[in-house]
Motif scaffolding. Structure first.
Motif, PDB file in Angstrom:
ATOM      1  N   TYR A  34      17.447  46.273  24.816  1.00 40.03           N
ATOM      2  CA  TYR A  34      17.258  47.570  24.160  1.00 40.03           C
ATOM      3  C   TYR A  34      16.220  47.379  23.061  1.00 40.03           C
ATOM      4  O   TYR A  34      16.398  46.561  22.161  1.00 40.03           O
ATOM      5  N   GLY A  35      15.135  48.126  23.145  1.00 39.13           N
ATOM      6  CA  GLY A  35      14.093  48.044  22.135  1.00 39.13           C
ATOM      7  C   GLY A  35      14.177  49.195  21.157  1.00 39.13           C
ATOM      8  O   GLY A  35      14.082  50.361  21.545  1.00 39.13           O
ATOM      9  N   LEU A  36      14.400  48.877  19.883  1.00 43.26           N
ATOM     10  CA  LEU A  36      14.434  49.891  18.831  1.00 43.26           C
ATOM     11  C   LEU A  36      13.028  49.978  18.244  1.00 43.26           C
ATOM     12  O   LEU A  36      12.570  49.052  17.571  1.00 43.26           O
ATOM     13  N   LEU A  37      12.358  51.082  18.520  1.00 40.58           N
ATOM     14  CA  LEU A  37      10.945  51.241  18.194  1.00 40.58           C
ATOM     15  C   LEU A  37      10.764  52.200  17.027  1.00 40.58           C
ATOM     16  O   LEU A  37      11.296  53.308  17.034  1.00 40.58           O
ATOM     17  N   ARG A 177      13.204  37.544  27.855  1.00 44.76           N
ATOM     18  CA  ARG A 177      13.461  38.158  29.157  1.00 44.76           C
ATOM     19  C   ARG A 177      14.373  37.270  30.002  1.00 44.76           C
ATOM     20  O   ARG A 177      15.284  37.747  30.686  1.00 44.76           O
ATOM     21  N   GLU A 178      14.137  35.955  29.948  1.00 41.55           N
ATOM     22  CA  GLU A 178      14.964  35.010  30.719  1.00 41.55           C
ATOM     23  C   GLU A 178      16.397  34.979  30.198  1.00 41.55           C
ATOM     24  O   GLU A 178      17.346  34.856  30.980  1.00 41.55           O
ATOM     25  N   MET A 199       6.546  46.165  27.230  1.00 43.42           N
ATOM     26  CA  MET A 199       6.493  45.022  28.131  1.00 43.42           C
ATOM     27  C   MET A 199       7.829  44.305  28.265  1.00 43.42           C
ATOM     28  O   MET A 199       8.019  43.511  29.184  1.00 43.42           O
ATOM     29  N   LEU A 200       8.765  44.585  27.364  1.00 43.22           N
ATOM     30  CA  LEU A 200       9.981  43.780  27.298  1.00 43.22           C
ATOM     31  C   LEU A 200      11.274  44.550  27.517  1.00 43.22           C
ATOM     32  O   LEU A 200      12.202  44.050  28.159  1.00 43.22           O
ATOM     33  N   GLU A 214      14.809  59.652  20.289  1.00 41.57           N
ATOM     34  CA  GLU A 214      14.885  59.510  21.744  1.00 41.57           C
ATOM     35  C   GLU A 214      15.695  58.253  22.060  1.00 41.57           C
ATOM     36  O   GLU A 214      15.628  57.265  21.333  1.00 41.57           O
ATOM     37  N   GLU A 215      16.431  58.302  23.163  1.00 36.35           N
ATOM     38  CA  GLU A 215      17.109  57.110  23.666  1.00 36.35           C
ATOM     39  C   GLU A 215      17.234  57.244  25.180  1.00 36.35           C
ATOM     40  O   GLU A 215      17.913  58.139  25.676  1.00 36.35           O
ATOM     41  N   GLU A 216      16.505  56.392  25.891  1.00 37.42           N
ATOM     42  CA  GLU A 216      16.519  56.435  27.349  1.00 37.42           C
ATOM     43  C   GLU A 216      15.948  55.150  27.902  1.00 37.42           C
ATOM     44  O   GLU A 216      15.463  54.310  27.150  1.00 37.42           O
ATOM     45  N   SER A 217      15.989  55.026  29.223  1.00 35.44           N
ATOM     46  CA  SER A 217      15.378  53.853  29.840  1.00 35.44           C
ATOM     47  C   SER A 217      13.871  53.962  29.710  1.00 35.44           C
ATOM     48  O   SER A 217      13.318  55.059  29.552  1.00 35.44           O
ATOM     49  N   LEU A 218      13.201  52.820  29.763  1.00 39.31           N
ATOM     50  CA  LEU A 218      11.739  52.817  29.687  1.00 39.31           C
ATOM     51  C   LEU A 218      11.152  53.642  30.822  1.00 39.31           C
ATOM     52  O   LEU A 218      10.163  54.354  30.635  1.00 39.31           O
ATOM     53  N   GLN A 219      11.780  53.561  31.984  1.00 38.33           N
ATOM     54  CA  GLN A 219      11.313  54.328  33.144  1.00 38.33           C
ATOM     55  C   GLN A 219      11.390  55.830  32.875  1.00 38.33           C
ATOM     56  O   GLN A 219      10.450  56.573  33.166  1.00 38.33           O
TER      57      GLN A 219
END
Length: 307
Positions: A34-37, A177-178, A199-200, A214-219
């Motif tokens: 989860y990326g908090l931007l 990512r790994e 990217m992550l 906003e909160e959702e999948s990157l897609q």
């Protein structure tokens, strides 16, 4: 088992009349990144500190692993690894010696904990180089090694690539990512660098002035970004007629006598081009435009962009 590793409800932190975090409802799913931007000062670090019990919320609730962090902190915290601010490493000790101190504090008796953590971030085990001689990037790697040393289920990382050179950023990104993909760890990370999040992260939360916008999948986020097909033609008015008559759409915008934008991106460009040429229209350019996430961020926050 709760699908959310982290769940907050109306989480708020107020300093006087200033709300650093304002009614935040966050949902971090198990086994995902989860990326908090948000820009610097948007409330990312304060949020993470509240999750870790380092600062007390003014109001709201926090559940981690389905349990209230305020009630069950002693049970929850040993299963979390974190990097919030630079740890207090001793400058006159080596990386191994520094980690040994933290390992003793955590009751980690086996040297393999230290060795594995250092190898994971690309630092040598039992090297004689002192922490004071480390570059900023090496110091950041050691901080991440400390966060993962006890093999936690959840990682909370505040700006984990901060201070790294491009090679170091790529290595840390791959390693994070790994940790998620191969070891099944749930990771919450923050960043003010949009490209890093893109990217992550699997899921994205956009925070601005303490509010989660906003909160959702990157897609899902990428689908929300504006898309259109841009055509440069000999006669945009004629092109519009063809779109209307042959493709039954009015979802276009004529920019000038030669340029037209079609918002119905599901219509194949090749089909439109064939019809344009068939009806004697000259086509100089045709391409699918996707709004950069940078522009979407500006649109959502109603302000300036982000790095």
């Amino acid at each position: 088992m709760n699908e959310y590793v982290i769940e907050t409800e109306n989480l708020t932190k107020q300093y006087g009349s200033q709300k650093s975090v304002d009614g935040l409802n966050m949902h971090v799913q198990r086994g995902r990144i989860y990326g908090l931007l948000g820009r610097n000062g948007a409330g990312k670090t304060t949020t993470m500190k509240m999750l870790l019990g380092l600062t007390k919320p003014t109001s709201g609730n926090i559940k981690i692993f389905g349990k209230d962090i305020g009630v069950h902190s002693r049970e929850i915290l040993p299963h979390i690894g974190s990097l919030i601010e630079s740890p207090g490493f001793y400058p006159n000790l080596t990386a191994t010696e520094n980690l040994k101190i933290f390992a003793d504090l955590r009751g980690l008796k086996k040297e393999t904990y230290i060795k594995n953590a250092l190898e994971l971030v690309g630092l040598p085990y039992r090297d004689k180089k002192l922490f004071a001689q480390y570059s900023l990037g090496m110091k950041q790697r050691l901080a991440i090694a400390l966060a993962v040393m006890h093999n936690p289920d959840l990682l909370i990382l505040d700006e984990p690539t901060n201070g790294l050179d491009p090679i170091g950023i790529a290595e840390v990104r791959s390693f994070i990512r790994e940790l998620c993909d191969l070891q099944g760890k749930t990771i919450l990370l923050s960043s003010h660098i949009l490209s890093e999040i893109a990217m992550l992260a699997d899921d994205v939360g956009i925070i601005d002035h303490g509010v989660l916008l906003e909160e959702e999948s990157l897609q899902e986020l990428e689908l929300k970004s504006q898309q259109y097909i841009h055509f440069t033609v000999s006669d945009s008015g004629r092109a519009a007629q063809i779109l209307q008559n042959n493709f039954h759409t009015r979802n276009f915008k004529i920019n000038d006598k030669n340029n037209i934008q079609l918002m119905d991106v599901h219509i194949p460009i090749s089909s439109i081009l064939r019809e344009y040429i068939k009806q004697g229209l000259d086509v100089m350019d045709a391409h699918l435009y996707k709004e950069p996430l940078e522009d979407y961020f500006k649109r959502v926050t109603g302000g300036e962009g982000i790095a």
